[in-house]
Scaffold this motif. Structure first.
Motif, PDB file in Angstrom:
ATOM      1  N   VAL A 151      -2.244  -1.459   7.708  1.00 56.39           N
ATOM      2  CA  VAL A 151      -0.712  -1.886   8.002  1.00 56.39           C
ATOM      3  C   VAL A 151       0.040  -1.442   7.160  1.00 56.39           C
ATOM      4  O   VAL A 151       1.352  -1.008   7.131  1.00 56.39           O
ATOM      5  N   ALA A 152      -0.411  -1.589   5.592  1.00 57.42           N
ATOM      6  CA  ALA A 152       0.386  -1.258   4.276  1.00 57.42           C
ATOM      7  C   ALA A 152       0.683   0.483   4.577  1.00 57.42           C
ATOM      8  O   ALA A 152       1.683   0.807   4.278  1.00 57.42           O
ATOM      9  N   TYR A 153      -0.330   1.082   4.967  1.00 59.29           N
ATOM     10  CA  TYR A 153      -0.183   2.692   4.881  1.00 59.29           C
ATOM     11  C   TYR A 153       0.862   2.872   5.950  1.00 59.29           C
ATOM     12  O   TYR A 153       1.714   3.990   5.927  1.00 59.29           O
ATOM     13  N   LEU A 154       0.904   2.343   7.013  1.00 61.24           N
ATOM     14  CA  LEU A 154       2.048   2.641   8.072  1.00 61.24           C
ATOM     15  C   LEU A 154       3.289   2.312   7.712  1.00 61.24           C
ATOM     16  O   LEU A 154       4.285   2.804   8.155  1.00 61.24           O
ATOM     17  N   ARG A 155       3.407   1.085   6.803  1.00 58.94           N
ATOM     18  CA  ARG A 155       4.871   0.626   6.539  1.00 58.94           C
ATOM     19  C   ARG A 155       5.432   1.427   5.563  1.00 58.94           C
ATOM     20  O   ARG A 155       6.682   1.713   5.521  1.00 58.94           O
ATOM     21  N   THR A 156       4.720   2.081   4.807  1.00 60.48           N
ATOM     22  CA  THR A 156       5.329   2.724   3.827  1.00 60.48           C
ATOM     23  C   THR A 156       6.062   4.154   4.208  1.00 60.48           C
ATOM     24  O   THR A 156       7.280   4.208   3.985  1.00 60.48           O
ATOM     25  N   PRO A 157       5.654   4.773   5.060  1.00 59.53           N
ATOM     26  CA  PRO A 157       6.517   6.000   5.695  1.00 59.53           C
ATOM     27  C   PRO A 157       7.756   5.409   6.253  1.00 59.53           C
ATOM     28  O   PRO A 157       8.861   6.174   6.624  1.00 59.53           O
ATOM     29  N   ALA A 158       7.590   4.294   6.903  1.00 62.52           N
ATOM     30  CA  ALA A 158       8.844   3.742   7.646  1.00 62.52           C
ATOM     31  C   ALA A 158       9.961   3.400   6.717  1.00 62.52           C
ATOM     32  O   ALA A 158      11.188   3.509   7.003  1.00 62.52           O
ATOM     33  N   LEU A 159       9.767   3.043   5.735  1.00 67.08           N
ATOM     34  CA  LEU A 159      10.582   2.645   4.440  1.00 67.08           C
ATOM     35  C   LEU A 159      11.172   4.059   3.830  1.00 67.08           C
ATOM     36  O   LEU A 159      12.479   3.824   3.387  1.00 67.08           O
ATOM     37  N   TYR A 160      10.623   4.968   4.070  1.00 65.67           N
ATOM     38  CA  TYR A 160      11.206   6.149   3.726  1.00 65.67           C
ATOM     39  C   TYR A 160      11.967   7.184   4.594  1.00 65.67           C
ATOM     40  O   TYR A 160      12.339   8.053   4.385  1.00 65.67           O
TER      41      TYR A 160
END
Length: 161
Positions: A151-160
């Motif tokens: 979950v956390a790993y997928l959210r990170t690229p979405a923020l960039y």
């Protein structure tokens, strides 16, 4: 200075307490001064590197609420410096590894509304499902904990993005 609604009102305080309330030694004044100093430093950073906007992931929790409040304070202090705040809500529904997503998303949306910001909601459920399925196919090991880490790993690229 605004005080939390659960704190006693000025009418409930004795003379000594009223003196302390308006004193520079009051912890609320100290915290306010520290907050303002951090806002100033962040604005200086934005100006130095010619930044005009910020993307913030808003989960509905206290950490992202404070981050959003901090960015809003920067914008209010210097609207010409921080011109755009882009709150992103990144829920992952339908998985036991990410619980309470609908309630958290509702809290996050209400927080954004409170600050006069329009959030962008990006549902990462399908991405999480696809990635989780691919991992399951590759090694056969899957648990709520590993899916929760995903979950956390997928959210990170979405923020960039």
């Amino acid at each position: 200075m605004k005080y939390h609604p659960c704190l006693p009102t000025i009418l409930d305080l004795n003379d000594t307490q009223k003196t302390l309330l308006h004193s520079k030694r009051n912890p609320l004044h100290v915290l306010r001064a520290q907050w303002e100093a951090k806002v100033d430093k962040a604005l200086h950073y934005f100006q130095r590197y010619n930044l005009s906007g910020a993307v913030v992931g808003v989960s509905g929790g206290i950490d992202s609420a404070l981050a959003l409040a901090f960015l809003k304070a920067m914008h209010e202090r210097s609207p010409g410096t921080l011109r755009k705040i882009a709150p992103l809500l990144l829920p992952i529904y339908e998985d036991d590894a990410a619980t309470g997503q609908r309630q958290a998303t509702d809290r996050a949306a209400a927080l954004c509304e409170r600050w006069g910001l329009t959030p962008r909601i990006v549902d990462l459920t399908a991405s999480h499902r696809a990635f989780s399925t691919a991992l399951q196919a590759s090694d056969g090991v899957q648990s709520p904990w590993t899916r929760g880490q995903l979950v956390a790993y997928l959210r990170t690229p979405a923020l960039y993005n």
